[in-house]
Scaffold this active site. Structure first.
Site, PDB file in Angstrom:
ATOM      1  CE  LYS A   1       8.328  -4.466   0.017  1.00  9.57           C
ATOM      2  NZ  LYS A   1       7.996  -3.482  -1.037  1.00  9.57           N
TER       3      LYS A   1
ATOM      4  CG  ASN B   1      12.626  -1.758   0.639  1.00  3.76           C
ATOM      5  OD1 ASN B   1      13.318  -1.025   1.368  1.00  3.76           O
ATOM      6  ND2 ASN B   1      12.617  -1.624  -0.667  1.00  3.76           N
TER       7      ASN B   1
ATOM      8  CG  ASP C   1       9.426  -0.089  -1.674  1.00  2.00           C
ATOM      9  OD1 ASP C   1      10.194  -0.630  -2.487  1.00  2.00           O
ATOM     10  OD2 ASP C   1       8.780  -0.722  -0.821  1.00  2.00           O
TER      11      ASP C   1
ATOM     12  CB  ALA D   1      -6.128   3.152   0.616  1.00  2.00           C
ATOM     13  N   GLY D   2      -3.347   0.817   0.183  1.00  2.00           N
ATOM     14  CA  GLY D   2      -2.659  -0.256   0.875  1.00  2.00           C
ATOM     15  C   GLY D   2      -1.240   0.123   1.256  1.00  2.00           C
ATOM     16  N   GLY D   3      -0.407  -0.893   1.501  1.00  2.00           N
ATOM     17  CA  GLY D   3       0.957  -0.641   1.932  1.00  2.00           C
ATOM     18  C   GLY D   3       1.790   0.097   0.905  1.00  2.00           C
TER      19      GLY D   3
END
Length: 296
Positions: free
Chosen positions: A81, A102, A117, A143-145
């Site tokens: 992504k 995506n 998303d 706190a990720g993608g």
């Protein structure tokens, strides 16, 4: 790559790329939606959707080959992504703000990148919890993608405030810095689990954007008792259908939902980008196919 390089299928071809990709439910979801569309409209009789396992170091090559072979559109799942950002000629605002792609749509000489998303998250919360992001305080776990895409959607929807909870302070600060330009004056506050900092007031939606819960032994990503004003809980994980976070939400009597709705609506939005058919029309068929595949 050998499968892509030998590709000779006729008709309108779509697909999903990942590594690994065998777990993806996108083929079942899109096959069900396309079969339903084909029953009512002959234009969709030759539309097909496939999965392709492409390692990251072959992504650029694969996208070039697939564009040359006439693929109309592609979905991208992990780990592609973010990598795909450098492979597109133009991004829609949602992809730009999320920092990830995506969905790809074939343009004349290149791919155009989208991110569905955030749309899927908002539609999943609306459909399964009957709530809107707009005007609502949001507690975002992670706190990720996935969290970045969720944060971008919440801010674009004009939530009343965004509280981001993460165990690793550096990652927390990085995400806050990334989404701060999108806030438009909406408060964005960082919290560490169990830190005792003041959270949102009553009416908050707690959204889990971490991977905690994918495995049976995973601890909950946070203790919901830290957010006494929480009004609902949404876990982006859909398999298993009941995580520890959702079990705690049930014990506390809170409205709750897993991420099946998000999965379905992001897929339906991708198909809308490729076909022009409104996502609301294909989402029911996709949901039924996904639920069947998961054994819900």
């Amino acid at each position: 790559m050998p499968e892509v390089e030998r590709w000779q299928a006729a008709g309108t071809v779509l697909g999903v790329i990942g590594h690994p990709v065998g777990h993806s439910l996108s083929p079942q979801m899109h096959a069900a939606a396309l079969a339903e569309l084909a029953r009512d409209d002959a234009r969709f009789a030759d539309w097909r959707y496939f999965r392709f396992d492409i390692p990251p170091d072959r992504l650029v090559e694969a996208l070039g080959v697939m564009h040359g072979r006439g693929f109309l559109g592609l979905n991208l799942t992990l780990p592609h992504k973010v990598l795909a950002l450098g492979c597109v000629d133009g991004l829609d605002p949602a992809a730009r703000d999320a920092g990830a792609v995506n969905t790809l749509l074939r343009d004349r000489g290149a791919w155009r990148g989208y991110n569905t998303d955030g749309y899927g998250l908002a539609a999943g919360i609306r459909g399964d919890l009957g709530r809107e992001l707009r005007g609502c305080p949001i507690v975002l776990l992670g706190a990720g993608g996935a969290a970045r895409a969720a944060a971008a959607e919440c801010l674009a929807a004009k939530c009343s405030g965004l509280w981001i909870v993460n165990r690793t302070h550096a990652n927390l600060e990085r995400l806050i810095a990334q989404v701060a330009p999108l806030s438009g004056g909406i408060p964005v506050v960082g919290l560490e689990p169990g830190g005792g900092a003041a959270g949102p007031g009553p009416g908050a939606i707690v959204i889990n954007a971490t991977s905690a819960g994918l495995h049976e032994r995973d601890p909950a990503p946070a203790d919901l008792k830290e957010f006494p004003g929480a009004a609902a809980v949404y876990d982006m994980i859909y398999n298993p259908p009941r995580t520890r976070l959702l079990a705690q939400a049930e014990a506390l009597g809170l409205p709750r939902a897993n991420g099946l709705g998000m999965l379905v609506h992001q897929g339906a939005k991708s198909l809308e980008i490729w076909s022009g058919v409104p996502a609301s029309r294909t989402a029911p068929a996709m949901r039924a196919a996904a639920a069947k595949a998961l054994g819900y």
